[in-house]
Write a protein that holds these residues in place. Structure first.
Motif, short mmCIF file in Angstrom:
data_model
loop_
_atom_site.label_atom_id
_atom_site.label_comp_id
_atom_site.label_asym_id
_atom_site.label_seq_id
_atom_site.Cartn_x
_atom_site.Cartn_y
_atom_site.Cartn_z
N LYS A 100 0.82 -1.21 0.00
CA LYS A 100 0.00 0.00 0.00
C LYS A 100 0.86 1.26 0.00
N LYS A 101 2.08 1.14 0.51
CA LYS A 101 2.99 2.29 0.56
C LYS A 101 3.87 2.36 -0.69
N GLY A 102 3.61 1.47 -1.65
CA GLY A 102 4.37 1.49 -2.90
C GLY A 102 5.69 0.75 -2.83
N LEU A 103 5.88 -0.08 -1.79
CA LEU A 103 7.13 -0.82 -1.63
C LEU A 103 6.99 -2.22 -2.21
N ALA A 104 8.03 -2.67 -2.90
CA ALA A 104 8.08 -4.03 -3.44
C ALA A 104 9.45 -4.61 -3.12
N ILE A 105 9.47 -5.80 -2.53
CA ILE A 105 10.73 -6.43 -2.13
C ILE A 105 10.99 -7.62 -3.04
N ARG A 106 12.20 -7.68 -3.56
CA ARG A 106 12.54 -8.79 -4.46
C ARG A 106 13.89 -9.40 -4.09
N ALA A 107 13.99 -10.71 -4.31
CA ALA A 107 15.24 -11.43 -4.12
C ALA A 107 15.96 -11.53 -5.45
N SER A 108 17.26 -11.31 -5.43
CA SER A 108 18.05 -11.35 -6.65
C SER A 108 19.15 -12.40 -6.55
N ALA A 109 19.36 -13.14 -7.63
CA ALA A 109 20.46 -14.09 -7.73
C ALA A 109 21.52 -13.58 -8.70
N ASP A 110 21.50 -12.29 -8.96
CA ASP A 110 22.47 -11.66 -9.86
C ASP A 110 23.54 -10.96 -9.02
N PRO A 111 24.78 -11.45 -9.04
CA PRO A 111 25.83 -10.82 -8.22
C PRO A 111 26.03 -9.34 -8.52
N GLU A 112 25.70 -8.90 -9.73
CA GLU A 112 25.89 -7.49 -10.09
C GLU A 112 24.98 -6.57 -9.29
N ASP A 113 23.91 -7.12 -8.73
CA ASP A 113 23.00 -6.28 -7.95
C ASP A 113 23.62 -5.85 -6.61
N ILE A 114 24.81 -6.38 -6.30
CA ILE A 114 25.49 -5.91 -5.10
C ILE A 114 25.82 -4.42 -5.21
N GLU A 115 25.87 -3.90 -6.43
CA GLU A 115 26.19 -2.48 -6.62
C GLU A 115 25.15 -1.58 -5.96
N HIS A 116 23.90 -2.03 -5.90
CA HIS A 116 22.88 -1.24 -5.22
C HIS A 116 23.19 -1.13 -3.73
N LEU A 117 23.60 -2.24 -3.13
CA LEU A 117 23.96 -2.21 -1.71
C LEU A 117 25.18 -1.34 -1.48
#
Length: 316
Positions: free
Chosen positions: A144-161
């Protein structure tokens, strides 16, 4: 089962980082140790190890580690002994008297001496029921607050962290792990399923506003690294991130969620006090470990190292 830092997955990461790893075992014990090279000498370090079936297995484990340290030319052994397969409600820590009787010397912590663990082997509504009320409400109303949580198996997504951790570091002065170290964690552990990257997206935002890297073994998920964008702190994306990671670990059949390092609730002036309270807001039980201890192997080199450490006021 013992700690993730004593797992084969962690050994694989250390080898990918170019480090020497030794695996030892005997009657009632096992140990995985990393050869660490310091400014003055080398040490053989067993993070959250050796793992013991019983306390009286400690001398044999230390003897084997000492022999291996001698072979590798290390000046001392650093350990954080823990009991494994303990009864429910018990602690993995050994009594200080037991450790001192084995010739160990107490030193400043390396890994956290306390953690917070939440049991997942029950209906997830019961897990939610032990959380702070605001956490339950946030979990149920995230969409309802517009949040969506997703799990990633792509090592490149570590750049977001990494991006979010740099923001936190710039704002607070927090010393985060080096980017390349976390990148290697992702490259080694994510493709094999030993780690997962979680991201929180907000409707209308181009990039995730929160991210986490968790470690997984057969029975436990570990909340290893996380950061969130403070511009959206009123939405509490970090809370929804944790509750979703817990829920998915529950669905995957894991027995516990380990929130990793905390300080006790009565310690209110520590740098970790704030996020320790955050972690306790998810319920669970505080677990105590044995702390860090050292066993000299080359007495003169160890004495010089200890003196230098005293002079500079920390580890060298």
């Amino acid at each position: 089962m013992g700690h993730f830092l004593q797992s084969q997955a962690w050994a694989r990461l250390q080898r990918d980082l170019g480090r020497t790893v030794v695996a030892l075992d005997g009657d009632g014990w096992s140990a995985q140790a990393i050869l660490e090279r310091g400014k003055l000498n080398s040490r053989l370090y067993a993070p959250y190890g050796p793992q013991l079936d019983r306390a009286d297995a400690l001398p044999a484990a230390l003897s084997a580690l000492r022999s291996e340290a001698q072979r590798l030319g290390a000046a001392f052994v650093r350990v954080e002994p823990m009991l494994r397969d303990i009864p429910e409600g018990a602690q993995p820590a050994l009594a200080p008297a037991t450790l001192e009787a084995s010739g160990l010397r107490r030193v400043a912590r390396v890994q956290p001496e306390y953690t917070q663990r939440v049991r997942l082997d029950r209906p997830f509504d019961d897990v939610l029921g032990e959380m702070r009320k605001t956490n339950r409400n946030l979990h149920r109303n995230a969409a309802k607050k517009g949040l969506a949580i997703r799990a990633s198996a792509d090592p490149e997504d570590i750049e977001h962290l990494l991006r979010l951790l740099r923001d936190v570091s710039d704002r607070t002065g927090m010393h985060a792990h080096a980017d390349e170290y976390l990148r290697q964690q992702a490259r080694t552990l994510v493709p094999s399923g030993d780690a997962t990257i979680y991201l929180v997206d907000l409707e209308g935002e181009e990039q995730p506003i929160a991210a986490s890297l968790v470690f997984d073994d057969e029975e436990r998920r570990y909340y290893a690294h996380a950061a969130a964008n403070t511009a959206h702190r009123k939405l509490s994306p970090g809370v929804v991130l944790v509750t979703t990671m817990m829920q998915q670990a529950h669905e995957q059949g894991r027995r516990e969620f380990d929130l990793y390092g905390v300080v006790p609730a009565d310690v209110t002036d520590h740098a970790w006090s704030g996020f320790s309270d955050f972690k306790r807001s998810f319920g669970g039980e505080q677990i105590a470990f044995s702390g860090a201890w050292e066993l000299p192997v080359r007495p003169l080199s160890y004495a010089i190292y200890s003196l230098a450490r005293t002079v500079v006021g920390g580890r060298v």
